[in-house]
Design a protein around this motif. Structure first.
Motif, PDB file in Angstrom:
ATOM      1  N   GLU A   1       0.826  -1.199   0.000  1.00 20.30           N
ATOM      2  CA  GLU A   1       0.000   0.000   0.000  1.00 20.30           C
ATOM      3  C   GLU A   1       0.860   1.248   0.000  1.00 20.30           C
ATOM      4  O   GLU A   1       1.930   1.267   0.583  1.00 20.30           O
ATOM      5  CB  GLU A   1      -0.874   0.020   1.261  1.00 20.30           C
ATOM      6  CG  GLU A   1      -2.011  -0.947   1.169  1.00 20.30           C
ATOM      7  CD  GLU A   1      -2.693  -1.077   2.495  1.00 20.30           C
ATOM      8  OE1 GLU A   1      -2.151  -0.583   3.503  1.00 20.30           O
ATOM      9  OE2 GLU A   1      -3.779  -1.664   2.534  1.00 20.30           O
ATOM     10  N   SER A   2       0.364   2.290  -0.643  1.00 17.16           N
ATOM     11  CA  SER A   2       1.103   3.535  -0.628  1.00 17.16           C
ATOM     12  C   SER A   2       1.028   4.108   0.791  1.00 17.16           C
ATOM     13  O   SER A   2      -0.016   4.065   1.423  1.00 17.16           O
ATOM     14  CB  SER A   2       0.507   4.515  -1.629  1.00 17.16           C
ATOM     15  OG  SER A   2      -0.709   4.998  -1.162  1.00 17.16           O
TER      16      SER A   2
ATOM     17  N   ASN B   1       9.979  -1.031   3.216  1.00 13.98           N
ATOM     18  CA  ASN B   1       9.301  -2.272   2.873  1.00 13.98           C
ATOM     19  C   ASN B   1       9.729  -2.803   1.519  1.00 13.98           C
ATOM     20  O   ASN B   1       9.876  -4.008   1.340  1.00 13.98           O
ATOM     21  CB  ASN B   1       7.780  -2.074   2.905  1.00 13.98           C
ATOM     22  CG  ASN B   1       7.257  -2.137   4.317  1.00 13.98           C
ATOM     23  OD1 ASN B   1       7.382  -3.162   4.965  1.00 13.98           O
ATOM     24  ND2 ASN B   1       6.706  -1.041   4.805  1.00 13.98           N
ATOM     25  N   VAL B   2       9.916  -1.884   0.576  1.00 14.53           N
ATOM     26  CA  VAL B   2      10.375  -2.318  -0.753  1.00 14.53           C
ATOM     27  C   VAL B   2      11.736  -2.988  -0.623  1.00 14.53           C
ATOM     28  O   VAL B   2      11.986  -4.050  -1.190  1.00 14.53           O
ATOM     29  CB  VAL B   2      10.439  -1.122  -1.738  1.00 14.53           C
ATOM     30  CG1 VAL B   2      11.145  -1.539  -3.021  1.00 14.53           C
ATOM     31  CG2 VAL B   2       9.052  -0.627  -2.058  1.00 14.53           C
TER      32      VAL B   2
ATOM     33  N   GLU C   1      12.780  -6.843  -1.452  1.00 13.90           N
ATOM     34  CA  GLU C   1      13.834  -7.135  -2.418  1.00 13.90           C
ATOM     35  C   GLU C   1      14.712  -8.293  -1.972  1.00 13.90           C
ATOM     36  O   GLU C   1      15.297  -8.976  -2.804  1.00 13.90           O
ATOM     37  CB  GLU C   1      14.697  -5.895  -2.636  1.00 13.90           C
ATOM     38  CG  GLU C   1      14.481  -5.264  -3.981  1.00 13.90           C
ATOM     39  CD  GLU C   1      15.430  -4.111  -4.202  1.00 13.90           C
ATOM     40  OE1 GLU C   1      15.896  -3.980  -5.324  1.00 13.90           O
ATOM     41  OE2 GLU C   1      15.714  -3.367  -3.241  1.00 13.90           O
ATOM     42  N   THR C   2      14.778  -8.512  -0.671  1.00  8.71           N
ATOM     43  CA  THR C   2      15.609  -9.610  -0.188  1.00  8.71           C
ATOM     44  C   THR C   2      14.987 -10.965  -0.529  1.00  8.71           C
ATOM     45  O   THR C   2      15.662 -11.973  -0.527  1.00  8.71           O
ATOM     46  CB  THR C   2      15.807  -9.513   1.334  1.00  8.71           C
ATOM     47  OG1 THR C   2      14.501  -9.566   1.938  1.00  8.71           O
ATOM     48  CG2 THR C   2      16.478  -8.229   1.729  1.00  8.71           C
ATOM     49  N   CYS C   3      13.675 -10.972  -0.783  1.00  5.65           N
ATOM     50  CA  CYS C   3      12.990 -12.242  -1.055  1.00  5.65           C
ATOM     51  C   CYS C   3      12.692 -12.461  -2.522  1.00  5.65           C
ATOM     52  O   CYS C   3      12.743 -13.570  -3.022  1.00  5.65           O
ATOM     53  CB  CYS C   3      11.666 -12.298  -0.307  1.00  5.65           C
ATOM     54  SG  CYS C   3      11.879 -12.338   1.443  1.00  5.65           S
ATOM     55  N   ILE C   4      12.298 -11.401  -3.178  1.00  3.39           N
ATOM     56  CA  ILE C   4      11.919 -11.563  -4.573  1.00  3.39           C
ATOM     57  C   ILE C   4      12.701 -10.581  -5.420  1.00  3.39           C
ATOM     58  O   ILE C   4      13.006  -9.479  -4.975  1.00  3.39           O
ATOM     59  CB  ILE C   4      10.401 -11.321  -4.777  1.00  3.39           C
ATOM     60  CG1 ILE C   4      10.006  -9.958  -4.221  1.00  3.39           C
ATOM     61  CG2 ILE C   4       9.580 -12.405  -4.143  1.00  3.39           C
ATOM     62  CD1 ILE C   4       8.636  -9.536  -4.635  1.00  3.39           C
ATOM     63  N   PRO C   5      13.055 -10.990  -6.615  1.00  4.40           N
ATOM     64  CA  PRO C   5      13.817 -10.081  -7.466  1.00  4.40           C
ATOM     65  C   PRO C   5      12.930  -8.944  -7.983  1.00  4.40           C
ATOM     66  O   PRO C   5      11.864  -9.200  -8.530  1.00  4.40           O
ATOM     67  CB  PRO C   5      14.278 -10.979  -8.631  1.00  4.40           C
ATOM     68  CG  PRO C   5      13.321 -12.118  -8.636  1.00  4.40           C
ATOM     69  CD  PRO C   5      12.790 -12.273  -7.252  1.00  4.40           C
ATOM     70  N   ILE C   6      13.359  -7.730  -7.736  1.00  2.00           N
ATOM     71  CA  ILE C   6      12.658  -6.573  -8.296  1.00  2.00           C
ATOM     72  C   ILE C   6      13.668  -5.812  -9.139  1.00  2.00           C
ATOM     73  O   ILE C   6      14.722  -5.416  -8.638  1.00  2.00           O
ATOM     74  CB  ILE C   6      12.100  -5.648  -7.191  1.00  2.00           C
ATOM     75  CG1 ILE C   6      11.175  -6.414  -6.262  1.00  2.00           C
ATOM     76  CG2 ILE C   6      11.362  -4.472  -7.805  1.00  2.00           C
ATOM     77  CD1 ILE C   6      10.683  -5.606  -5.087  1.00  2.00           C
TER      78      ILE C   6
ATOM     79  N   ASN D   1       5.091  -4.048   6.783  1.00  2.00           N
ATOM     80  CA  ASN D   1       3.883  -3.258   7.011  1.00  2.00           C
ATOM     81  C   ASN D   1       3.271  -2.929   5.667  1.00  2.00           C
ATOM     82  O   ASN D   1       3.986  -2.754   4.690  1.00  2.00           O
ATOM     83  CB  ASN D   1       4.203  -1.949   7.724  1.00  2.00           C
ATOM     84  CG  ASN D   1       4.302  -2.159   9.213  1.00  2.00           C
ATOM     85  OD1 ASN D   1       3.479  -2.874   9.797  1.00  2.00           O
ATOM     86  ND2 ASN D   1       5.319  -1.577   9.810  1.00  2.00           N
ATOM     87  N   HIS D   2       1.975  -2.798   5.642  1.00  4.27           N
ATOM     88  CA  HIS D   2       1.263  -2.383   4.425  1.00  4.27           C
ATOM     89  C   HIS D   2       1.388  -3.395   3.292  1.00  4.27           C
ATOM     90  O   HIS D   2       1.090  -3.092   2.158  1.00  4.27           O
ATOM     91  CB  HIS D   2       1.770  -1.029   3.914  1.00  4.27           C
ATOM     92  CG  HIS D   2       1.631   0.081   4.913  1.00  4.27           C
ATOM     93  ND1 HIS D   2       0.435   0.701   5.138  1.00  4.27           N
ATOM     94  CD2 HIS D   2       2.524   0.645   5.746  1.00  4.27           C
ATOM     95  CE1 HIS D   2       0.623   1.622   6.060  1.00  4.27           C
ATOM     96  NE2 HIS D   2       1.870   1.609   6.445  1.00  4.27           N
ATOM     97  N   VAL D   3       1.903  -4.583   3.601  1.00  7.48           N
ATOM     98  CA  VAL D   3       2.101  -5.567   2.544  1.00  7.48           C
ATOM     99  C   VAL D   3       1.032  -6.639   2.657  1.00  7.48           C
ATOM    100  O   VAL D   3       0.686  -7.056   3.753  1.00  7.48           O
ATOM    101  CB  VAL D   3       3.494  -6.224   2.677  1.00  7.48           C
ATOM    102  CG1 VAL D   3       3.618  -7.411   1.752  1.00  7.48           C
ATOM    103  CG2 VAL D   3       4.576  -5.212   2.368  1.00  7.48           C
ATOM    104  N   SER D   4       0.467  -7.028   1.540  1.00 10.17           N
ATOM    105  CA  SER D   4      -0.447  -8.156   1.601  1.00 10.17           C
ATOM    106  C   SER D   4      -0.283  -9.033   0.379  1.00 10.17           C
ATOM    107  O   SER D   4       0.104  -8.576  -0.687  1.00 10.17           O
ATOM    108  CB  SER D   4      -1.891  -7.674   1.736  1.00 10.17           C
ATOM    109  OG  SER D   4      -2.211  -6.842   0.653  1.00 10.17           O
ATOM    110  N   ILE D   5      -0.549 -10.315   0.587  1.00  9.32           N
ATOM    111  CA  ILE D   5      -0.520 -11.248  -0.538  1.00  9.32           C
ATOM    112  C   ILE D   5      -1.967 -11.625  -0.814  1.00  9.32           C
ATOM    113  O   ILE D   5      -2.636 -12.224   0.025  1.00  9.32           O
ATOM    114  CB  ILE D   5       0.316 -12.494  -0.214  1.00  9.32           C
ATOM    115  CG1 ILE D   5       1.761 -12.090   0.063  1.00  9.32           C
ATOM    116  CG2 ILE D   5       0.248 -13.483  -1.373  1.00  9.32           C
ATOM    117  CD1 ILE D   5       2.630 -13.228   0.514  1.00  9.32           C
TER     118      ILE D   5
END
Lengths: 366, 594
Positions: free
Chosen positions: B85-86, B95-96, B100-105, B148-152
């Motif tokens: 979420e913004s 959070n970004v 990044e440590t888990c998924i490649p961005i 925070n502000h992250v959801s799957i």
């Protein structure tokens, strides 16, 4: 102090019914506000606030029962002590929240800039109490008070603490104005000051510039700098006439409101108690300010008079800046609301003020 | 001392000034407080509610699509999406970085995400990663408590069985364009039956705190899942036909059930991968689909229009019989060519067919017979009967982009070119050439109408729940129809029939071949094999037929784009499809008695 005098002081406490009533009401609201900020839980922080209230009342009593003459006699000493503390803070003060405001005394940390407010008022009162009335027309007689005001103002500004610097400057200039400073030169200085304001921009820190820009245009960055004020206005505005009810304020309960127990305590209360409650708070403070100013008019000695007016204006500047800032009328400058905001330094300052007022009133016949 | 008194007075005045300033400014505070809390209350109350209440959509499951033989062709699968979420910039960045440590961005993606944050209102979910792998999902779960502000969230995406085979008829459904994650049909049945399939979006109202954490559910409206749709298609036959057509470069096939108009197979080749479009297609892949010279996105059975060639002779022959212009016994002498309008029109057989009646003419596909007959019949009558058989208008199949084809008439010529109809144009129209254009579905429907004996016969893709619904019939002349049907049987079974080589079977196919020219034949080119021309100049190959003989049940129409000859290319494919149909028919017959 003799036993007789002490007995007299005790008897004189009867005279402060109105003052005590106002202070009691403000403290009641203060506890309600802190409780609300912590979701109705009597947490450790609320307990600490309560402890500070008790400590504040004790300090007030101590100041009241102490000999009033000491404030006159040691005014410059207090000032010198505080001023040196300020310089020490500048050199090795503890950096907190990005600003050097605190000094670590091992047992507790305190803010010399907070103490400076009182020391400045005492020093200026002392100076003008000695200055003969016929001398006040001469500008050169006001140079020392100007120095006394400007030096700490600049030091505090460098910390950086825009709010406290503003308060020091306002209180100092007010006392100089009340002393009979030549009107023409006073107005001329104010005008020049206003014209020089834009140059002051270059001396400000980025975060201060941001605050001022946001104040001018609140929609500039609604998620960043403007967020606090916007959320505060939403909280106040959604309160309506009677408010959402105690512990029912969604803005503060769901943490949309920042600093809800310190600088923004007025917002927390206004959301839950509405226009009615918020107006009562403003009127209580107005009562306290008027009480201080009234003391100035009934005391006989020039020192007590200047002291009372100074303290009244100090209280006024705090109340006005804080409430105006949480409503978005002024930039957010970090001035707490006296006796309501969580925090020790401010509490002690204003309880000392009350003690001084009571002491001045008890000694008015001298 | 007078001086002192003046000063004293002035100081008293100044005290009053200060006092009034205090009162004025405190009054200002109360005034502004009233403005905020009472005058602007409505605005701020709404903002406060907006802060606290989050309305999230609950997505319905899109209806599945079945074939008549019970196979699931379109279904739904979960796709996990990571959203952030913004919020305040520093929290957002933190959070970004954690993510990044888990998924490649990639750096570009990161920039775009950060830019989006600035544009959208607070707490708008921003998609960080679409389609998480299990690996990434597991890694994220481990650090989820830090975020925070992250959801799957999961969304549904369409999953197609046999995507290539059914690509044109089923089409595809993707995320709607209006920002909601609901699936919307974009082409094919997915589009035309979207209303039934889509379902209704539900919603959930939650109270959230400033960190975006859900505190409690305030209200919930459950979504309504979409309805399943059952088609008349047969998955086995569809696949079989697609595989056959795919062996050629491009083509189409339509199989109809004469008894109820049901479309048993609707194939267009080459197909395209609808699963690719439904899940995630990138711009390059999409561009290559668009720029493919074989036009995989075009539905050749329903959208593509071609001159129907000799198959159109059925309509002309039937019209001539009905109008009494000819009788079944009337003969025409075919010398191999005919003169008209200062030009010579050749029969496909340069040596001529000799004396032919209508049956022989259809059987051998003699052009001269139809040149002569059409001269007597006239273009107006041809148009009248062609319209009755469904040319020049949509058949009404449940696909939204069906073409109308083109049925040239005097009026059309005048409107289109501003000139009058030339007699030779009647001649070339009578053999299904010239301006005449039809879809393969129209051709198949024409045969369906003939064999159903009903002008109102229409194809459908949807298995009707109420089979007993009586449709109004518009019967065709049975006597003349029988004459035509006999001739069409001869095409596939008589020694001189054009399709006898590939379509002579024990169950009996009746049909008609067609080869439509895409270019003008130059003198001296006649008789040169089609294989010698470049692909795009070869004739289109058609075959449309019916089986079994005696109790006709199925129409099969085959079109091979630039295939060469109808008899040599299209008919053998149609024969194989008929064989498969009979096999399926046999099986269903075995099952039904139980």
């Amino acid at each position: 102090m003799s036993m007789d005098k002490l007995k007299n002081r005790f008897l004189f406490l009867n005279e402060f019914k109105i003052l005590f009533l106002i202070i009691a009401l403000i403290f009641t609201i203060s506890i309600l506000g802190q409780l609300s900020a912590f979701n109705g839980v009597f947490s450790e922080l609320v307990q600490r606030h309560l402890l500070r209230i008790v400590a504040g009342i004790l300090v007030m009593g101590l100041v009241y029962f102490y000999d009033f003459k000491i404030w006159n006699n040691f005014a410059y000493v207090f000032y010198a002590f505080t001023f040196i503390s300020l310089i020490i803070v500048e050199l090795l003060g503890v950096v907190r929240l990005g600003a050097q405001r605190w000094i670590d005394l091992y047992f507790f940390t305190f803010q010399p800039s907070e103490l400076m407010k009182l020391s400045l008022i005492l020093a200026l009162s002392r100076y003008y109490s000695i200055l003969p009335l016929y001398e006040v027309r001469l500008v050169k007689n006001h140079l020392l008070p100007l120095m006394l005001t400007l030096l700490p103002t600049i030091l505090v500004l460098k910390q950086p603490d825009l709010g406290t610097a503003g308060v020091l400057f306002f209180v100092g200039c007010s006392i100089i104005f009340l002393s009979g400073f030549p009107l023409k030169i006073f107005l001329l200085s104010v005008m020049t000051g206003l014209l020089l304001c834009p140059f002051g921009w270059y001396f400000l820190h980025d975060y201060q510039k941001n605050r001022i820009l946001t104040f001018i245009d609140p929609d500039r960055d609604p998620l960043g700098t403007g967020y606090h004020v916007l959320q505060s206005k939403i909280a106040i505005g959604s309160g309506h006439m009677l408010g959402k009810g105690f512990l029912q304020g969604s803005q503060s309960k769901l943490n949309f409101l920042p600093e809800k127990n310190t600088d923004f305590i007025f917002t927390t209360l206004a959301e839950e108690f509405g226009f009615l409650g918020a107006t009562i708070i403003i009127l209580l403070f107005l009562g306290l300010i008027l009480y201080f100013l009234w003391c100035g008019s009934v005391t006989k000695t020039p020192f007590a008079k200047f002291l009372c007016y100074g303290l009244g204006l100090l209280l006024f500047s705090h109340v006005f800046i804080n409430i105006a800032m949480v409503m978005g009328m002024l930039p957010v400058v970090g001035i707490p609301l006296p006796m309501l905001s969580y925090g020790g330094s401010s509490m002690i300052t204003f309880m000392i003020s009350c003690g001084l007022i009571m002491s001045a009133l008890a000694n008015r016949k001298i | 001392m007078l001086h002192n008194d003046d000063t004293k007075k002035e100081i008293q005045l100044r005290i009053k000034i200060v006092l009034s300033m205090v009162l004025l400014m405190m009054g200002l505070l109360v005034y502004y407080l009233y403005f905020l809390q009472v005058d602007c209350h409505h605005k701020y109350a709404m903002l406060s509610e907006k802060n606290r209440i989050r309305l999230s959509p609950l997505l319905p499951k899109r209806g599945r699509i079945f074939t008549a033989d019970g196979k699931v062709i379109a279904s739904n699968k979960y796709k996990y999406t990571l959203t952030l979420e913004s919020c305040a910039e520093n929290v957002f960045l933190e959070n970004v970085n954690l993510l990044e440590t888990c998924i490649p961005i990639e750096e570009d993606e990161k920039k775009e995400i950060l830019n989006t944050r600035k544009k959208v209102p607070r707490y708008t979910p921003i998609v960080v990663k679409d389609g998480l792998s299990w690996d990434e999902y597991a890694k994220l779960s481990l650090i989820f408590y830090k975020l925070n502000h992250v959801s799957i969230d999961y969304i549904y995406v369409r999953e197609y069985a046999m995507p290539l085979e059914f690509s044109h008829v089923i089409g595809y459904a993707t995320k709607s364009d209006n920002g909601l994650q609901i699936l919307m049909g974009k082409t094919g049945i997915e589009l035309s039956k979207n209303e039934e399939l889509i379902g209704e979006i539900g919603n959930i109202k939650t109270e959230i705190n400033a960190a975006g954490r859900k505190m409690r559910v305030l209200n919930e409206v459950a979504p309504v899942n979409g309805n399943d749709v059952v088609l008349t298609l047969n998955a086995d036959l569809q696949k079989y036909a697609y595989d056959l057509i795919s062996q050629e470069k491009a083509g189409a096939c339509v199989v109809l059930d004469i008894s109820n108009g049901g479309v048993i197979a609707l194939v267009s080749a080459p197909g395209f991968d609808t699963n690719l479009i439904a899940s995630k297609i990138n711009q390059d892949q999409w561009n290559s689909m668009l720029s493919d010279p074989l036009l995989p996105l075009m539905n050749r059975a329903v959208v593509g229009t071609y001159p129907p060639g000799s198959i159109f002779k059925i309509v002309v022959a039937f019209a001539a019989l009905c109008e009494g212009v000819i009788t079944p016994r009337d003969v025409v002498y075919c010398s191999g060519e005919i003169a008209q309008d200062n030009g010579v029109f050749h029969c496909w057989n340069r040596h001529g067919h000799g004396r032919v009646n209508v049956c022989d003419a259809l059987c051998m596909s003699c052009d001269c017979f139809f040149f002569e007959t059409s001269k007597k019949l006239g273009i107006d009558k041809i148009v009248e009967y062609a319209e009755k058989f469904g040319f020049g208008k949509k058949t009404g199949l449940e696909l939204s982009n069906e073409s109308m084809g083109l049925l040239p008439s005097k009026k059309w010529k005048l409107l289109r070119y501003g000139s009058s109809w030339k007699p030779y144009e009647t001649l070339i129209t009578s053999i299904g050439q010239g301006a005449l254009l039809a879809t393969l579905l129209q051709t198949a429907t024409m045969l369906g109408k003939l064999y159903a004996g009903d002008y109102n016969f229409a194809p459908t893709l949807i298995k009707s729940k109420d089979e007993s619904a009586i449709k109004e019939r518009n019967p065709i002349n049975a006597k003349h129809a029988t004459t035509i049907k006999d001739a069409l049987y001869q095409v596939c079974n008589a020694w001189n029939g054009t399709a006898v080589g590939s379509c002579k079977t024990n169950y009996g196919i009746s049909g008609k071949t067609g080869s439509s020219q895409v270019r003008k034949i130059k003198t001296g080119e006649a008789g040169i094999g089609q294989k010698k021309f470049p692909w795009h100049l070869r004739d289109h190959a058609f075959f449309a037929g019916v089986a079994p003989h005696g109790n006709p049940r199925y129409v099969v129409a085959v079109f091979i784009e630039h295939g060469g000859g109808g008899a040599s290319v299209a008919a053998p494919i149609a024969r194989k499809i008929f064989d498969k149909l009979m096999e399926i028919d046999q099986k269903s017959l075995e099952i039904v008695p139980k």
